[in-house]
Design an enzyme around this catalytic site. Structure first.
Site, short mmCIF file in Angstrom:
data_model
loop_
_atom_site.label_atom_id
_atom_site.label_comp_id
_atom_site.label_asym_id
_atom_site.label_seq_id
_atom_site.Cartn_x
_atom_site.Cartn_y
_atom_site.Cartn_z
N ASP A 30 0.85 -1.32 -0.12
CA ASP A 30 0.00 -0.10 0.08
C ASP A 30 0.87 1.38 -0.09
O ASP A 30 2.22 1.19 0.26
CB ASP A 30 -1.00 -0.07 1.32
CG ASP A 30 -0.08 0.11 2.45
OD1 ASP A 30 0.95 -0.56 2.85
OD2 ASP A 30 -0.49 1.32 3.43
N GLU A 94 -0.09 -0.83 5.87
CA GLU A 94 1.07 -0.11 6.83
C GLU A 94 0.80 1.17 6.99
O GLU A 94 1.04 1.61 8.00
CB GLU A 94 2.36 -0.40 6.03
CG GLU A 94 3.51 -0.06 7.00
CD GLU A 94 4.05 1.04 7.12
OE1 GLU A 94 4.84 1.74 7.99
OE2 GLU A 94 3.52 2.07 6.20
N1 BES Z 1 8.33 3.52 5.40
C1 BES Z 1 7.58 4.52 6.31
C2 BES Z 1 8.57 4.68 7.58
C3 BES Z 1 9.74 5.21 7.45
C4 BES Z 1 10.26 6.27 6.67
C5 BES Z 1 10.92 4.62 8.53
C6 BES Z 1 11.59 6.56 6.36
C7 BES Z 1 11.96 5.25 8.39
C8 BES Z 1 12.49 6.55 7.21
C9 BES Z 1 6.26 4.06 6.50
O1 BES Z 1 5.69 3.47 5.39
C10 BES Z 1 5.50 5.21 7.06
O2 BES Z 1 5.24 6.03 6.43
N2 BES Z 1 4.90 4.86 8.18
C11 BES Z 1 4.04 6.01 8.70
C12 BES Z 1 3.47 5.52 10.23
C13 BES Z 1 2.33 4.79 9.71
C14 BES Z 1 1.49 4.04 11.06
C15 BES Z 1 0.94 5.61 9.01
C16 BES Z 1 5.09 7.29 9.13
O3 BES Z 1 6.05 7.24 9.85
O4 BES Z 1 4.44 8.27 9.23
MN MN Z 2 7.11 2.35 4.16
MN MN Z 3 4.98 5.40 4.34
#
Ligand code: BES
Ligand code: MN
Ligand code: MN
Length: 399
Positions: A30, A94
């Site tokens: 996603d 995710e």
């Molecule tokens: N891949 C990201 C997280 C990330 C980005 C970790 C860059 C380290 C460096 C992940 O897909 C993401 O965007 N996570 C969200 C949290 C989720 C619960 C919506 C975020 O970090 O905002």
């Molecule tokens: Mn991610």
């Molecule tokens: Mn992300």
């Protein structure tokens, strides 16, 4: 494919020998919504290669990075060099909190048993500074609604005599930070893990160019909690940010109106050992306590997740470090990243497996932004590093 009630989970495995270690690969298919569409230079869902980069929504977060694992597996499988059992688990929620995956993991612990979980959904510091992510922040995400009068009013007839919910919300939000950039919610920092000077010195060894950081973002100055460096503010300190704020008249031209409601979406990035439910509750209590009698306040919690720190001394982590050193020709440094992958803490808790966060993105890949891209260099070196990881991990983990 496994149905979850939400987007299904794609699962596949190749078990070649029970005496070999098992690697569980996790990623997500996603993506974040592509809007604002008008800022894309090419359509978000039609990948193009330009200037040695693949441009598309998901190219870096996380389809492109997930695909490195598919290609690494395909190569090893073809040449007969696959030296580990492999399980793939690719989810589709995710970006909205991994609700379906949580149940799936709890119900399928045997199927998912593994010696390590490999995740490529993070960044390296730079293409000439390889790094392995050892820390991710947690998250509490909320929405607030401030209501003043029961309907939009004429701002001349009523303005000055009735509280404006947007003015009020703005004051409330502004008061959530003090002069030194600290969050003012009582108890917010109570459980924050403090790193001693030796640990902070160790972190400071990771290369970071503050001038380049500012230049890339076209800002004259950075901002944050007093007493901490920019890398520390991102990696090991908690935050509170407004993600969006709206209300009243925002169309073209002017309309004189004193709005009935104001809204904001607010996220707090959390660090060990804060708990997202506790922080959400603290926010709600405090936010309601600072509201004047002239308005009513509603707080709605969205998803949350806990911060995670992974081992740097496990056999898997040493194998990962060796793999990076072989492909990049340079030892990787540990890095604490500010983003969140809430499922990492869940894997640690439910499966007792410490994931390896070997992402190959760059902070300026524009993930969640228009013109997201992933470097071809990163894509190919990622595939290479993953294949070395399998090799070194199986060598260090003969059963
Ligand atoms: N891949 C990201 C997280 C990330 C980005 C970790 C860059 C380290 C460096 C992940 O897909 C993401 O965007 N996570 C969200 C949290 C989720 C619960 C919506 C975020 O970090 O905002
Ligand atoms: Mn991610
Ligand atoms: Mn992300």
């Amino acid at each position: 494919m496994y149905e979850t009630g939400g987007h299904p989970i794609v699962y596949g495995e190749k078990l070649i020998d029970k005496n070999l270690p098992t690697v569980l690969v996790y990623g997500h298919y996603d993506v974040q919504p592509p809007d604002p569409l008008e800022l894309w230079e090419s359509p978000p869902f039609e990948p193009v290669i330009k200037d040695e980069k693949i441009y598309a929504r998901g190219s870096s977060d996380d389809k492109g990075q997930m695909y490195m694992h598919v290609k690494a597996f395909e190569a090893l499988n073809k040449t007969g060099e696959l030296s580990c059992n492999v399980k793939f688990m690719i989810e589709g929620e995710e970006e909205v909190g991994s609700d379906g995956l949580e149940g799936f993991v709890k119900e399928n612990k045997d199927m998912l048993s593994a010696d390590v979980i490999l995740i490529s959904d993070t960044s390296i510091l730079a293409n000439d500074s390889p790094s392995i992510t050892v820390g991710l922040r947690g998250l509490s995400y909320l929405e607030v609604e401030v209501t003043g009068p029961n309907k939009d009013l004429h701002s001349g007839t009523f303005g000055g005599a009735v509280a404006n919910p947007i003015n009020t919300l703005s004051r409330m939000i502004a008061s959530l930070h003090d002069e030194s950039g600290r969050v003012t919610i009582p108890g917010f920092y109570d459980k924050v893990k403090n790193y001693d000077q030796a640990a902070r010195n160790e972190m400071a060894k990771a290369p970071f160019d503050l001038e380049k950081f500012k230049k890339n973002l076209q800002i004259n100055e950075v901002w944050g909690e007093a007493g901490f460096t920019t890398r520390e503010r991102i990696g090991i300190r908690p935050t509170l940010d407004v993600n969006g704020i709206w209300g009243g008249y925002t169309g073209e031209g002017a309309k004189t109106v004193l709005p009935s409601k104001a809204h904001a979406k607010i996220s707090m990035r959390l660090v060990p050992d804060q708990n997202s439910d506790e922080i959400t509750a603290m926010f709600e209590k405090y936010f309601k306590s600072i509201a004047p009698d002239s308005v009513k306040v509603k707080v709605m919690a969205h998803h949350g997740g806990e911060a995670a720190v992974v081992s740097t001394t496990s056999p898997a982590s040493l194998a990962a470090s060796k793999a990076f050193e072989k492909s990049f020709g340079k030892k990787p440094v540990p890095s604490y990243e500010g983003g969140s992958i809430p499922i990492v803490a869940l894997f640690q808790q439910e499966l007792q497996i410490d994931p390896i966060l070997m992402g190959f993105g760059l902070d300026d890949d524009a993930i969640h932004s228009p013109n997201e891209h992933f470097g071809l260099f990163n894509f190919y070196i990622g595939i290479e590093t993953i294949t070395y990881f399998y090799q070194f991990f199986s060598e260090s983990n003969q059963k």
